[in-house]
Design a protein around this motif. Structure first.
Motif, PDB file in Angstrom:
ATOM      1  N   MET A  34       0.831  -1.201   0.000  1.00 49.83           N
ATOM      2  CA  MET A  34       0.000   0.000   0.000  1.00 49.83           C
ATOM      3  C   MET A  34       0.864   1.250   0.000  1.00 49.83           C
ATOM      4  SD  MET A  34      -3.095  -1.188   0.088  1.00 49.83           S
ATOM      5  CE  MET A  34      -3.980   0.341   0.424  1.00 49.83           C
ATOM      6  N   GLY A  35       0.314   2.286  -0.612  1.00 51.61           N
ATOM      7  CA  GLY A  35       1.037   3.553  -0.642  1.00 51.61           C
ATOM      8  C   GLY A  35       0.136   4.728  -0.329  1.00 51.61           C
ATOM      9  N   TRP A  36       0.766   5.794   0.162  1.00 51.80           N
ATOM     10  CA  TRP A  36       0.110   7.088   0.308  1.00 51.80           C
ATOM     11  C   TRP A  36       0.753   8.043  -0.687  1.00 51.80           C
ATOM     12  CZ3 TRP A  36      -4.299   7.965   2.751  1.00 51.80           C
ATOM     13  CH2 TRP A  36      -4.690   7.112   3.787  1.00 51.80           C
ATOM     14  N   PHE A  37      -0.082   8.743  -1.406  1.00 55.34           N
ATOM     15  CA  PHE A  37       0.351   9.717  -2.392  1.00 55.34           C
ATOM     16  C   PHE A  37      -0.337  11.041  -2.083  1.00 55.34           C
ATOM     17  CE2 PHE A  37       2.186   6.723  -5.504  1.00 55.34           C
ATOM     18  CZ  PHE A  37       1.695   5.534  -5.000  1.00 55.34           C
ATOM     19  N   ARG A  38       0.194  12.120  -2.637  1.00 52.52           N
ATOM     20  CA  ARG A  38      -0.479  13.412  -2.463  1.00 52.52           C
ATOM     21  C   ARG A  38      -0.319  14.248  -3.719  1.00 52.52           C
ATOM     22  NH1 ARG A  38       3.374  16.258   2.176  1.00 52.52           N
ATOM     23  NH2 ARG A  38       5.178  16.689   0.832  1.00 52.52           N
ATOM     24  N   GLN A  39      -1.281  15.137  -3.893  1.00 54.61           N
ATOM     25  CA  GLN A  39      -1.244  16.042  -5.033  1.00 54.61           C
ATOM     26  C   GLN A  39      -1.664  17.427  -4.587  1.00 54.61           C
ATOM     27  OE1 GLN A  39      -3.498  14.710  -8.448  1.00 54.61           O
ATOM     28  NE2 GLN A  39      -2.334  16.057  -9.819  1.00 54.61           N
ATOM     29  N   ALA A  40      -0.741  18.348  -4.680  1.00 54.13           N
ATOM     30  CA  ALA A  40      -1.005  19.747  -4.354  1.00 54.13           C
ATOM     31  C   ALA A  40      -1.483  20.468  -5.614  1.00 54.13           C
ATOM     32  CB  ALA A  40       0.251  20.397  -3.804  1.00 54.13           C
ATOM     33  N   PRO A  41      -2.200  21.583  -5.449  1.00 51.41           N
ATOM     34  CA  PRO A  41      -2.688  22.319  -6.619  1.00 51.41           C
ATOM     35  C   PRO A  41      -1.565  22.687  -7.579  1.00 51.41           C
ATOM     36  CG  PRO A  41      -3.700  23.144  -4.627  1.00 51.41           C
ATOM     37  CD  PRO A  41      -2.639  22.173  -4.185  1.00 51.41           C
ATOM     38  N   GLY A  42      -1.762  22.380  -8.844  1.00 48.05           N
ATOM     39  CA  GLY A  42      -0.781  22.720  -9.857  1.00 48.05           C
ATOM     40  C   GLY A  42       0.434  21.826  -9.902  1.00 48.05           C
ATOM     41  N   TYR A  94      -4.707  13.795  -0.373  1.00 45.19           N
ATOM     42  CA  TYR A  94      -3.952  12.583  -0.078  1.00 45.19           C
ATOM     43  C   TYR A  94      -4.758  11.372  -0.560  1.00 45.19           C
ATOM     44  CZ  TYR A  94      -0.457  15.087   2.599  1.00 45.19           C
ATOM     45  OH  TYR A  94       0.572  15.926   2.959  1.00 45.19           O
ATOM     46  N   PHE A  95      -4.047  10.488  -1.249  1.00 46.14           N
ATOM     47  CA  PHE A  95      -4.653   9.287  -1.819  1.00 46.14           C
ATOM     48  C   PHE A  95      -3.975   8.045  -1.259  1.00 46.14           C
ATOM     49  CE2 PHE A  95      -6.854  11.411  -5.324  1.00 46.14           C
ATOM     50  CZ  PHE A  95      -6.116  12.579  -5.482  1.00 46.14           C
ATOM     51  N   CYS A  96      -4.761   7.015  -0.991  1.00 44.46           N
ATOM     52  CA  CYS A  96      -4.152   5.714  -0.748  1.00 44.46           C
ATOM     53  C   CYS A  96      -4.346   4.868  -1.998  1.00 44.46           C
ATOM     54  CB  CYS A  96      -4.721   5.030   0.483  1.00 44.46           C
ATOM     55  SG  CYS A  96      -6.395   4.410   0.341  1.00 44.46           S
ATOM     56  N   ALA A  97      -3.444   3.922  -2.182  1.00 44.87           N
ATOM     57  CA  ALA A  97      -3.482   3.073  -3.364  1.00 44.87           C
ATOM     58  C   ALA A  97      -2.912   1.706  -3.029  1.00 44.87           C
ATOM     59  CB  ALA A  97      -2.704   3.712  -4.514  1.00 44.87           C
ATOM     60  N   ALA A  98      -3.340   0.717  -3.793  1.00 39.55           N
ATOM     61  CA  ALA A  98      -2.950  -0.665  -3.552  1.00 39.55           C
ATOM     62  C   ALA A  98      -2.287  -1.259  -4.789  1.00 39.55           C
ATOM     63  CB  ALA A  98      -4.180  -1.497  -3.169  1.00 39.55           C
ATOM     64  N   VAL A  99      -1.259  -2.050  -4.567  1.00 38.84           N
ATOM     65  CA  VAL A  99      -0.592  -2.765  -5.652  1.00 38.84           C
ATOM     66  C   VAL A  99      -0.420  -4.216  -5.222  1.00 38.84           C
ATOM     67  CG1 VAL A  99       1.705  -2.046  -4.803  1.00 38.84           C
ATOM     68  CG2 VAL A  99       1.433  -2.833  -7.162  1.00 38.84           C
ATOM     69  N   GLU A 100      -0.719  -5.135  -6.146  1.00 37.98           N
ATOM     70  CA  GLU A 100      -0.722  -6.550  -5.792  1.00 37.98           C
ATOM     71  C   GLU A 100       0.674  -7.150  -5.899  1.00 37.98           C
ATOM     72  OE1 GLU A 100      -3.807  -8.730  -7.730  1.00 37.98           O
ATOM     73  OE2 GLU A 100      -3.759 -10.352  -6.276  1.00 37.98           O
TER      74      GLU A 100
END
Length: 123
Positions: A34-42, A94-100
């Motif tokens: 599992m990962g945490w990602f983030r995206q700020a404006p622009g 902030y996004f969580c994501a899954a990879v198998e």
């Protein structure tokens, strides 16, 4: 329907703390790194942290190392992200994501993504 879902974002003052959570529907998170990602404006979405399937290996971006902690409770199939000493520059979705896979992988390999939760840090 397979999905992951984040919760726990909000507005906090600089120096404060937040804890994000991520759960799954239609999949068991303990089968995935599992990962945490983030995206700020622009800005582009960036990886912030990752944890292996069994929780034994973690990785952090330099910008959050020592302040944020990723963890997982496989019995509850929940992923956590404790964020301390927050700074205005941590403001992002902030996004969580899954990879198998057993271990962490590049962003492009992550299969399942949440809708994101907003974290806003005021100065």
């Amino acid at each position: 329907q397979v999905q992951v879902m984040e919760s726990g974002g909000g507005l906090v003052q600089a120096g404060g703390s937040l804890r994000l959570s991520c759960t799954g529907a239609g999949l068991s998170l303990d089968d995935y790194a599992m990962g945490w990602f983030r995206q700020a404006p622009g800005k582009e979405r960036e990886v912030v942290s990752c944890i292996s399937r069994n929780g034994g290996v973690t990785w952090y971006a330099d910008s959050v190392k020592g302040r944020f902690t990723i963890s997982r409770d496989n019995a509850k199939t929940t992923l956590y992200f404790q964020m301390n000493s927050l700074k205005p520059e941590d403001t992002a979705i902030y996004f969580c994501a899954a990879v198998e896979f057993a271990g962490c992988r590049p962003r492009s390999d992550f299969t399942y993504w949440g809708q994101g939760t907003q974290v806003t840090v005021s100065s």
